[in-house]
Design an enzyme around this catalytic site. Structure first.
Site, PDB file in Angstrom:
ATOM      1  N   HIS A 159      -2.038   0.710   7.194  1.00  0.00           N
ATOM      2  CA  HIS A 159      -2.360   1.006   5.796  1.00  0.00           C
ATOM      3  C   HIS A 159      -1.905   2.437   5.479  1.00  0.00           C
ATOM      4  O   HIS A 159      -1.707   3.256   6.373  1.00  0.00           O
ATOM      5  CB  HIS A 159      -3.872   0.861   5.591  1.00  0.00           C
ATOM      6  CG  HIS A 159      -4.285   0.837   4.166  1.00  0.00           C
ATOM      7  ND1 HIS A 159      -3.655   0.074   3.209  1.00  0.00           N
ATOM      8  CD2 HIS A 159      -5.301   1.468   3.517  1.00  0.00           C
ATOM      9  CE1 HIS A 159      -4.240   0.249   2.051  1.00  0.00           C
ATOM     10  NE2 HIS A 159      -5.249   1.088   2.210  1.00  0.00           N
ATOM     11  N   ASP A 181      -7.979   5.715  -2.427  1.00  0.00           N
ATOM     12  CA  ASP A 181      -7.090   4.623  -2.009  1.00  0.00           C
ATOM     13  C   ASP A 181      -6.637   3.857  -3.237  1.00  0.00           C
ATOM     14  O   ASP A 181      -7.370   3.017  -3.763  1.00  0.00           O
ATOM     15  CB  ASP A 181      -7.820   3.691  -1.036  1.00  0.00           C
ATOM     16  CG  ASP A 181      -6.867   2.694  -0.424  1.00  0.00           C
ATOM     17  OD1 ASP A 181      -5.692   2.637  -0.846  1.00  0.00           O
ATOM     18  OD2 ASP A 181      -7.286   1.968   0.496  1.00  0.00           O
ATOM     19  N   CYS A 231       0.804  -1.212   0.000  1.00  0.00           N
ATOM     20  CA  CYS A 231       0.000   0.000   0.000  1.00  0.00           C
ATOM     21  C   CYS A 231       0.840   1.266   0.000  1.00  0.00           C
ATOM     22  O   CYS A 231       0.507   2.240  -0.657  1.00  0.00           O
ATOM     23  CB  CYS A 231      -0.961   0.002   1.171  1.00  0.00           C
ATOM     24  SG  CYS A 231      -0.167  -0.209   2.762  1.00  0.00           S
TER      25      CYS A 231
END
Lengths: 680, 303, 318
Positions: A469, A485, A425
């Site tokens: 994250h 995202d 991520c």
């Protein structure tokens, strides 16, 4: 000079055990020489009690004391402060035990024991530790019983039993006091360095940092929602926003010249503009979440919350980038209540200085990426369109979501975007933000946690380190800061299902899971169930016991008493204590010590009592026949019945050849009942 | 058991109006115990003892104690015969089945203790020769409670040797009238019929031991004993021997009453005559009153 | 720790009203007092310090610990009280002594309902004695009692105390037992024996001869005769075994008489009688005592001597 040990022999073992048990929590975390000192002291005492050694004199004891002080200074660099102080206390405790000669000394050791127990709770507040301390208290109480029991029949086992009974009886009283005794504000402020920070999020982000976190199943924080729970895909726990990029690492930054009071709002201070706007919008929104977060110690000041949080407890501030900042680093578990209203982020404006910061890029990084971004900008009509293109790029090109990305070389942005295309991520968030800035859209990286699993009991959510994250936020005109995202574009499972599922659905992920030994909580059998329960207990301990602070107490008392006034609290306290004490008094003092009477004996005394109540009082020394005569005199009509009873009774009671069987006893009772009716 | 009733009836013919005391005396004999009668002279003590001997067909002797009496006068003498160069024993009056020791408190302590030792051991040892006394062997001793001049009151430790102490007291007026109208008592005693012989009496006293006493009853007896020990109105409580005597007397009383198990009533009936003479009150108390009050205060049934 | 006299008198009177003397007493809440010991206060201080610590560190568990200490203390009140409650105390025996010396009283403790551990008994100015009683049993203790003057010396108020089980609290009760010790008159030497039987007896004692009777003659030995009275000299001369016969003096036995001590004060008379009882006792000659209102028949032995001395001690209320 021979010194005489006056603590009774049946208590010596208890005293040694008490010293040992009370010291263990400190010995485990303290320097090794402390354990050595205690072992030495216990050994000396043992030899003394075996009469193989005389008790060390003043000289030796003074040397030991000086040694302990010196070693403490050596280990901690000072003699004050919590760690050094407790270490010193535990050493003194052991040395005092060494010189116990009289009952008074034993009292002093026991009192020191209470303090040592107290200090153990300074550093650890788990339910296990508290249970352990209660155990230590029981052992100390056994010592108290022992030194007050100078009887030849005394036995150590009975001391323990008596102490256990007394302790168990005290626990309900303790709970009453705990609930009702008003919590006072601290007289002066003290802080103790708690657990050292374990794994956790750092205040910057460079490639590989978050993927390291993903290998840990440690708890980051718990969340207890009251009312609605947002769906998993919306549960973005924001921790930090990172605005400054040096080509490799993202860091926190504020525009030059901005004052803390302009971007941090602390309750009680003047409200900045942006906060006033937020507040005015807050009440219009329907969608809102109320929840309590119990954060594990992180040694950091930032706290995690859903977007646009409003703190409900003090001791923390709201920052302009929609996150919470604690006043002090979180050194112990911290519980805080928050209300989040997601849809009001649009009211927070962007000053020119901020815009400049959110567009800034390092001079010579990502040449190719910049080219790509410029091209998108030319082809797009709006900022939203640009971000759509970027996401489509991640989706269409062969990007892979993996926990073990290949190393990136000199220019991480270009290298990732155009060469390796395998990442976690943080790679996606970082390169997406870079692309946005290069395309002229103000953007920043947000790090935090995403998702969280619900406990099996259905009470609360657990957010673990592997939920860490990173994602991006871009500034859209009229919409404010909007979350994007990019990981979701590459691996939608990560967002929808969580990291575990996401990895299990990918090929290399399954191997990886096995490698790391990470198992989903709910997968296992009994062990998992037990650990869920342990977690539940820990959670409740956290919220109900450790979190029972002034605010909680006044809520509780209000629901209990209607209003929290000193008089009402005092009355409630007195009543509760009186009820418990009365209950104990009843059982302790009113238990009849007499051996139980047999049925025959009760038969007699019942009749005796009835006759005494209805007629003139009768003496105790009446044989059954004399009782019958006394009855006949007063109630002539009962004479026959009385004689029947008495004859039957004396035969049953006094002739050993005919011990009464059940039927005969029943007959006797019926005779007595017949007689009863005639006595009035 | 009819024999016992008959015996009571027989003795009752010469000792008028004293059924209670007669029953106690009989109980005492059945329990194999010695009897102390404390009374003024002329109350019928001798008549009672003699009548008992007649009824049970016992060999009977009467000794009037005086202060100049020596142990030998009771026990017998071992006489040295210069011809044979040996001692030979001449039996004293103690070698009989029923001995009436009249006015025992007139004898010197030495003589008293000689008799009391013989009573306890039921044998006489003279010069290393031990001779058993006849079977059965009862002593009925009398003591004059009023005239203390020149007497040796039996010490308490010696009184323990007597199972019971009774006193007859003055007869009721109508009984006295009957007594005056009647003939010579001595004659009447001689005319009494024997009811059982001495073997029969021995058998009966064995039966006494078989009278059943329940655990609850023993408990009551124990409580009574305990009460005398914990009552500080007494100088000292009853001894375990007194306790055994009490139980035995209660058994005999139950037998005389025609029962084969003991009731608390039996214990209460023999209680004053068994307990009173073994206890002494501290200053000013009446032993009789205190022992009686214990019967009131000690629970018969455990509580 | 002595209170000023007026306050102490008030206190004593209050105690006497509240705790009237009795022969047997079972302790109940009306009679039992309870108060923390020095260590108990220290303990409470520790609990308070932990409380302050808990408040300051905002540490709920340290607070809980201080509450646990406080709760232990409260529960200990009940346990300490319970240790004394339902304890029975009654009179036991009494050991007399001469005035100016010490007597002793026996105190019997009985446990009807529960066991009682480490109970301390004492009366003012005396040392503690400790005792434990198991349920359903009795234990007794002899406590010394100084006897100041002749007569009945009543038992002082007895203090019954216990700190069991934790030593945090002290529970006590005062017990007035209707129990007394007899103080015999202190023997006062006197040359004239106030006894019937006169001077020859007295001389007989002082010359140390065994036997005080006039020699009367010999008779042949009868088994059972005292061997001390056998005429051994004659036996050696071949006259056979004969027993010496003595005539008893007038009255047979000695009577110590109160009315022979005319002209002396009451206490002095008693002291002289006491002296002569001690003098006559080793002689193995029966002796009796005549006091106004009490006559004790002649006898010998320890029990007899005690009975006589007790009579002197309790004069004139026997």
């Amino acid at each position: 000079m021979a010194r005489i040990y006056q603590v009774p022999s049946h208590t010596r073992l208890w005293l040694a055990l008490a010293v040992l048990l009370c010291s263990i929590p400190q010995l485990v975390k303290g320097p090794l020489w402390q354990a050595g000192l205690l072992v030495l002291v216990i050994l000396i005492r043992w030899l003394v009690e075996q009469q193989r050694l005389t008790l060390p004199g003043r000289m030796v004891r003074s040397l030991l004391l000086i040694g302990a002080v010196a070693l403490t200074f050596y280990s901690f660099g000072r003699l004050y402060g919590p760690e050094a102080g407790v270490a010193l206390l535990v050493s003194l405790f052991a040395l005092k035990y060494l010189e116990v000669v009289q009952q008074r000394d034993a009292y002093v050791v026991i009192v020191l024991g209470y303090f040592v127990c107290g200090t153990a709770l300074l550093f650890s507040q788990t339910p296990g530790m508290f249970l352990y301390v209660v155990l230590c208290m029981t052992v100390l109480t056994s010592c108290l019983v022992g030194i007050n029991h100078s009887d030849t029949r005394a036995s150590g086992f009975l001391h323990g039993k008596r102490a256990l009974v007394i302790t168990l009886q005290s626990i309900p009283l303790m709970m009453v006091l705990f609930l009702l005794v008003p919590r006072v504000a601290p007289l002066w402020n003290m802080q103790v360095g708690g657990d050292k920070a374990r794994t956790g999020m750092s205040d910057s982000m460079s490639p590989g940092q978050i993927s390291e976190l993903s290998e840990s199943a440690e708890l980051a924080f718990r969340v207890d929602f009251q009312g609605d729970v947002p769906p998993r895909a919306q549960r973005y726990w924001r921790g930090l926003t990172l605005s400054h990029y040096d080509g490799r690492t993202w860091q926190q930054a504020v525009p030059k010249g901005q004052l803390e009071s302009e971007y941090l709002y602390r309750r009680g201070t003047e409200k900045p503009d942006w906060y006033r706007k937020l507040e005015s919008r807050r009440s219009y929104e329907q969608e809102r979440y109320l929840y309590e977060v119990i954060a594990e110690p992180s040694q950091r000041r930032w706290l995690f919350s859903l977007a646009v949080p409003f703190p409900l407890d003090g001791d923390m501030a709201l920052a302009k980038d929609m996150r919470l900042v604690a006043n002090q680093p979180v050194s112990q578990r911290l519980a805080y209540r928050v209300e989040s209203v997601p849809a009001i982020n649009e009211v927070i404006g962007l000053t020119p200085q901020e815009r400049q910061l959110m567009l800034s890029l390092p001079q010579n990084a990502g040449k190719k990426a910049r080219g790509l971004a410029h091209q998108w900008r030319k082809e797009s009509s709006s900022a939203r369109d640009i971000s759509q293109r970027a996401l489509r790029y991640f989706r269409d090109q062969p990007f892979h979501y993996t926990l073990r990305p290949p190393r990136l070389t000199a220019d991480p942005v270009d290298d990732f975007l155009f060469r390796t295309r395998r990442g976690f991520c943080e790679h996606y968030a970082s390169s997406f933000t870079f692309l946005m800035r290069a395309a002229g859209v103000p953007a920043r990286v947000v790090v935090g946690y995403q998702g969280g699993e619900q406990n099996d009991m259905g009470t609360h959510f657990l957010v673990r380190q592997y939920d860490a994250h990173a994602w991006s936020e871009i500034w859209l005109e009229g919409e404010g800061w909007t979350r994007v995202d990019p990981t979701g574009a590459v691996a939608p499972d990560r967002i929808e299902l969580g990291l575990r599922e996401a990895l299990e659905n990918s090929e290399d992920g399954r191997d990886l899971l096995a490698d790391l030994g990470l198992r989903r909580f709910s997968d296992g059998g009994l062990f998992a169930k037990v650990s869920q329960w342990i977690d539940y207990v820990d959670f409740r301990w956290q919220t109900w016991v450790l979190g029972y602070d002034r605010a909680f107490q006044s809520d509780f008392l209000e629901s209990l008493l209607g209003a929290v006034t000193p008089a009402r609290i005092a009355i409630a306290l007195i009543i509760a204590v009186a009820i418990l004490m009365g209950f104990y008094a009843f059982f302790l003092l009113w238990q009849t010590g007499n051996e139980k009477l047999t049925l025959m004996e009760r038969e007699y005394w019942r009749l005796h009592q009835r006759a005494s109540e209805r007629g003139r009082p009768l003496v105790a020394g009446l044989t059954p026949m004399q009782l019958c005569q006394a009855i006949s005199e007063q109630w002539p009509q009962a004479a026959v019945a009385a004689e029947n009873w008495a004859k039957y009774y004396q035969k049953l009671h006094y002739d050993p050849l005919s011990p009464p069987d059940k039927q005969q006893k029943r007959h006797l009772r019926s005779l007595r009942n017949r007689l009863y009716k005639l006595l009035d | 058991m009819q024999a016992l009733d008959k015996a009571l009836a027989q003795v009752g013919r010469v000792v008028l109006g004293k059924e209670e005391q007669l029953k106690l005396a009989l109980t005492c004999m059945l329990a194999n115990g010695h009897l102390l009668i404390e009374d003024l002279p002329g109350m019928g003590k001798t008549t009672l003892a003699h009548a008992l001997a007649r009824v049970f067909k016992l060999e009977y002797r009467r000794v009037q104690f005086t202060s100049d009496m020596l142990p030998a006068d009771i026990l017998g003498v071992s006489v040295f015969d210069p011809n044979t160069q040996q001692f030979s024993l001449r039996e004293g009056p103690v070698f009989t089945q029923l001995l009436l020791a009249d006015e025992i408190n007139r004898a010197t302590p030495k003589t008293q203790s000689a008799l009391l030792e013989a009573m306890e051991e039921r044998q006489v040892t003279l010069d290393g020769v031990t001779r058993p006394l006849p079977q059965p062997f009862f002593v009925v001793a009398t003591q004059n409670p009023v005239d203390q001049a020149g007497t040796f009151v039996l010490p308490e430790s010696q009184l323990d040797r007597f199972l019971m102490r009774i006193s007859l007291g003055y007869p009721a007026p109508e009984v006295e009238l009957q007594l005056l109208a009647g003939g010579d008592l001595r004659e009447q005693v001689r005319e009494l019929q024997a009811v059982i012989n001495s073997e029969g009496l021995i058998k009966l006293s064995r039966v006494v031991g078989k009278v059943r006493a329940s655990h609850e009853l023993l408990d009551y007896v124990q409580r009574l004993l305990d009460a005398t020990r914990s009552d500080d109105r007494f100088v000292a409580g009853l001894s375990p021997r007194a306790g055994l005597g009490l139980l035995k007397a209660a058994r005999a009383w139950a037998l005389v009453s025609g029962r084969d198990y003991v009731l608390p009533e039996d214990v209460q009936a023999v209680w004053p005559s068994v307990a009173e003479h073994r206890l002494s009150a501290r200053q000013g108390g009446s032993v009789a009153a205190i022992t009686q009050s214990l019967l009131q205060s000690v629970p018969v049934i455990r509580r | 720790m002595q209170l000023p006299a007026p306050i102490r008198n008030l206190y004593e009177r209050w105690l006497a009203r509240r705790l009237p003397p009795a022969r047997q007493i079972v302790l109940d809440q009306r009679r039992i007092f309870i108060f923390p010991t020095g260590y108990g206060f220290f303990y409470l201080l520790v609990a308070a310090l932990l409380f302050i610590g808990g408040i300051n560190y905002e540490n709920n568990l340290i607070l809980a610990l201080s509450f646990l200490l406080a709760s232990l203390f409260m529960v200990a009140i009940l346990h300490t009280f319970r240790n004394l409650s339902a304890l029975g105390i009654r009179n036991g025996g009494s050991e007399s002594g001469f005035a100016g010396e010490e007597g002793a009283l026996e105190i019997v403790l009985f446990a009807q309902r529960r066991e009682h551990h480490c109970v301390w008994l004492r009366w003012r100015g005396q040392d503690d004695q400790q005792i434990s009683i198991r349920r359903g049993e009795e234990e007794s203790l002899w406590l010394n009692l100084p006897l100041a003057k002749r007569g009945r010396v009543m038992a002082p108020r007895l203090k019954v105390e216990s700190r069991f089980p934790l030593g945090l609290l002290r529970t006590w009760s005062y017990v007035s037992l209707d129990h007394y010790c007899l103080a015999w008159p202190r023997p006062e030497e006197s040359l004239d024996c106030p006894a019937d039987g006169g001077k020859e007896n007295q001389q007989a004692f002082s010359s140390g001869q065994s036997g005080n009777d006039e020699f009367q003659g010999l008779r042949s030995y009868i088994p059972g005769d005292s061997l001390r009275r056998v005429d051994w000299k004659g036996y050696a001369r071949g006259r056979g075994l004969n027993t010496k016969q003595f005539e008893e003096p007038v009255g047979g036995r000695l009577w110590l008489r109160w009315d022979r001590l005319q002209g002396l004060g009451e206490e002095q008379r008693l002291s002289v009688l006491s002296y002569w009882i001690l003098q006559l006792d080793p002689q193995r000659q029966p002796y009796g005592l005549k006091l106004p209102g009490l006559t004790l028949a002649p006898d010998t032995g320890d029990v007899h001597r005690w009975r006589l001395l007790d009579a002197l001690a309790s004069y004139p209320d026997f």
